[in-house]
Enzyme design. Structure first.
Site, PDB file in Angstrom:
ATOM      1  N   LYS A 197      11.477 -16.714  -8.707  1.00 58.39           N
ATOM      2  CA  LYS A 197      10.892 -15.591  -9.448  1.00 58.39           C
ATOM      3  C   LYS A 197       9.992 -16.132 -10.568  1.00 58.39           C
ATOM      4  O   LYS A 197      10.412 -17.033 -11.317  1.00 58.39           O
ATOM      5  CB  LYS A 197      12.023 -14.737 -10.036  1.00 58.39           C
ATOM      6  N   LYS A 239     -15.761  -2.601  12.868  1.00 60.38           N
ATOM      7  CA  LYS A 239     -14.595  -3.108  13.608  1.00 60.38           C
ATOM      8  C   LYS A 239     -14.762  -2.953  15.115  1.00 60.38           C
ATOM      9  O   LYS A 239     -13.901  -3.355  15.890  1.00 60.38           O
ATOM     10  CB  LYS A 239     -13.332  -2.377  13.137  1.00 60.38           C
ATOM     11  N   ASN A 252       0.848  -1.187   0.000  1.00 57.47           N
ATOM     12  CA  ASN A 252       0.000   0.000   0.000  1.00 57.47           C
ATOM     13  C   ASN A 252       0.879   1.230   0.000  1.00 57.47           C
ATOM     14  O   ASN A 252       2.005   1.179   0.492  1.00 57.47           O
ATOM     15  CB  ASN A 252      -0.851   0.032   1.266  1.00 57.47           C
ATOM     16  N   ASP A 275      -4.973  -5.623   2.212  1.00 57.06           N
ATOM     17  CA  ASP A 275      -6.177  -6.417   2.468  1.00 57.06           C
ATOM     18  C   ASP A 275      -6.008  -7.865   2.037  1.00 57.06           C
ATOM     19  O   ASP A 275      -6.621  -8.762   2.589  1.00 57.06           O
ATOM     20  CB  ASP A 275      -7.373  -5.789   1.736  1.00 57.06           C
ATOM     21  N   LYS A 320     -16.891   1.783   9.072  1.00 57.21           N
ATOM     22  CA  LYS A 320     -15.720   0.997   9.474  1.00 57.21           C
ATOM     23  C   LYS A 320     -15.606   0.937  10.998  1.00 57.21           C
ATOM     24  O   LYS A 320     -15.306  -0.093  11.582  1.00 57.21           O
ATOM     25  CB  LYS A 320     -14.479   1.686   8.896  1.00 57.21           C
ATOM     26  N   PHE A 323      -7.644   4.014  11.865  1.00 56.55           N
ATOM     27  CA  PHE A 323      -7.496   5.053  10.842  1.00 56.55           C
ATOM     28  C   PHE A 323      -8.235   4.597   9.595  1.00 56.55           C
ATOM     29  O   PHE A 323      -8.154   3.428   9.222  1.00 56.55           O
ATOM     30  CB  PHE A 323      -6.011   5.272  10.501  1.00 56.55           C
ATOM     31  N   PRO A 325      -5.721 -11.169   7.843  1.00 58.45           N
ATOM     32  CA  PRO A 325      -6.489 -10.953   9.087  1.00 58.45           C
ATOM     33  C   PRO A 325      -6.661  -9.461   9.340  1.00 58.45           C
ATOM     34  O   PRO A 325      -5.786  -8.669   8.996  1.00 58.45           O
ATOM     35  CB  PRO A 325      -5.591 -11.577  10.166  1.00 58.45           C
TER      36      PRO A 325
END
Ligand code: C5P
Length: 405
Positions: A293, A345, A214, A283, A341, A327, A309
């Site tokens: 490779k 959560k 990310n 995610d 969210k 966040f 998870p």
């Protein structure tokens, strides 16, 4: 509307400069302090004026500089008392051998030394001198006496010296002094608490050279770790791969994948009072990482992705969870998505920011969402946002703790 964020009044410091070559670093320090919103009153000794001019310091601090006990600008000629009244600290940068000796013995023969003796606020000094002057027994005696008297010593460090020698006595850099001073000035909202923070991205290997990650610089998470430390907390920072220097006082666990991050968090979560999930956790990961490779064939490549998870949700679902803060970086419908969210959560506080504004930037604007409502912290540097956020978290954490008693 949530109840307001803890008020942070503007800090004021008296910056004393004594006559050493490191005086030039005081100019940079003033810039950093002013940029951080701190009011700075510069006081220079006569010798300091031989190294850097009061005009320079006046231009940088935006205030007239004082050098003389008998300065007629203070009506009753009480500059030696007036200037430090209402100050949060006196910070002497650099503090020469001679000045340390004066302080240790309570001498008051010029404006700055008299101000130090007449102060009712803390005193911080950044020694700067040749290594032999530093090692001299009398200097060491004076430094030990100052520490006993409650004077805070910032450094010195070891390294190249202006005289060409190498050793102990080199003054800390302006940035290091700035960080130490701002840390010192923070209210200790979190003394006695253990704060666990995740920061940065995770990296999910596809093969030895490729991976899923990310876009997260880690700046916000690291700023929060620093702010929590400054507020007196013990901090464990679980960090994905970033190119930032971690705060020296934090316990740091470096991880790569979401799985590693989860394991590290599991290890520390039960002992934490507060958990702040700032990390941008990937995610998904590939179902099977290739040891070799993957060769390019030109044909389509199918990768099976499996969900990672949810670390934050796991911590929040513990039988006795720490106070959990999440966040949410969203590119649209910020409040709606972030609040969804928060409910999903089951965390008491969610911090929402726009992904396009926040990622990699040095500043940020965030909205705090909790059961009471929403509160926006206007755009500010990430360290400033972090300080306000930590103050808010401390307040919420304490009120929850009081309720559960
Ligand atoms: O990825 P998402 O938008 O759901 O992230 C929101 C919050 O959940 C963040 O605080 C993030 O650190 C946390 N999170 C997590 N584990 C995940 C995904 C997100 O702890 N697998």
């Amino acid at each position: 509307m949530a109840e307001s964020i803890v008020e942070m009044r503007q800090k004021r410091i008296v910056l004393g400069i004594t006559g050493g070559i490191a005086a030039y670093k005081a100019a940079d320090l003033v810039r950093l302090l002013i940029k951080d919103g701190i009011e700075v009153q510069v006081v220079m000794t006569e010798a300091a004026c031989g190294f850097i001019t009061p005009v320079t310091m006046q231009a940088l601090s935006g205030k007239p500089v004082f050098t003389d006990m008998w300065d007629a600008r203070i009506a009753d000629n009480m500059a030696h008392i007036e200037l430090s009244r209402g100050a949060d600290a006196i910070v002497v940068v650099p503090a020469t051998t001679d000045f340390l000796a004066k302080l240790a013995n309570g001498l008051a023969d010029d404006l700055l030394s008299t101000l130090c003796v007449a102060r009712e606020c803390p005193l911080l000094v950044a020694p700067a001198m040749n290594r032999q002057m530093w090692e001299n027994k009398a200097t060491q005696r004076n430094v030990a006496q100052l520490a006993r008297d409650g004077v805070v010593l910032l450094g010195p460090a070891s390294g190249d010296q202006a005289c060409g020698e190498v050793g102990m006595g080199r003054m800390l850099e302006a940035q290091q002094i700035f960080e130490a001073v701002t840390a010192f000035l923070q209210p200790k909202f979190l003394t006695g608490t253990h704060v666990l923070i995740t920061a940065g991205p995770t990296f999910e290997a596809i093969d030895p050279v490729r991976g899923i990650t990310n876009r997260s610089s880690g700046k916000m998470g690291y700023a929060i770790a620093r702010a929590a430390l400054d507020a007196g907390a013990k901090v464990t920072l679980v960090t994905g791969p970033v190119s930032l220097e971690a705060p020296a006082a934090a316990r740091v666990e470096r991880v790569e994948s979401a799985g590693d991050m989860f394991e590290a968090v599991k290890k520390h979560a039960k002992a934490a009072d507060i958990f702040i999930g700032v990390a941008a956790v990937a995610d998904y990961r590939v179902a099977k990482t290739s040891k070799q490779k993957i060769k390019k064939t030109g044909a389509d490549l199918d990768l099976k992705l499996v969900p990672n998870p949810d670390i934050l949700a796991w911590v929040a679902a513990l039988p006795k969870p720490p106070f959990c803060v999440g966040f949410a970086a969203e590119s649209q419908k910020l409040h709606e998505f972030a609040d969804a969210k928060r409910r999903r959560k089951k965390v008491p506080l969610m911090v929402a920011n726009l992904a396009q504004d926040a990622i990699g930037a040095d500043d940020n604007e965030v909205t705090l969402l909790d059961d009471i409502g929403t509160h926006t912290l206007p755009r500010a540097s990430k360290p400033e946002i972090a300080r306000q956020l930590v103050a808010h978290i401390a307040k919420r954490y304490k009120s929850r703790k009081n309720k559960s008693r």
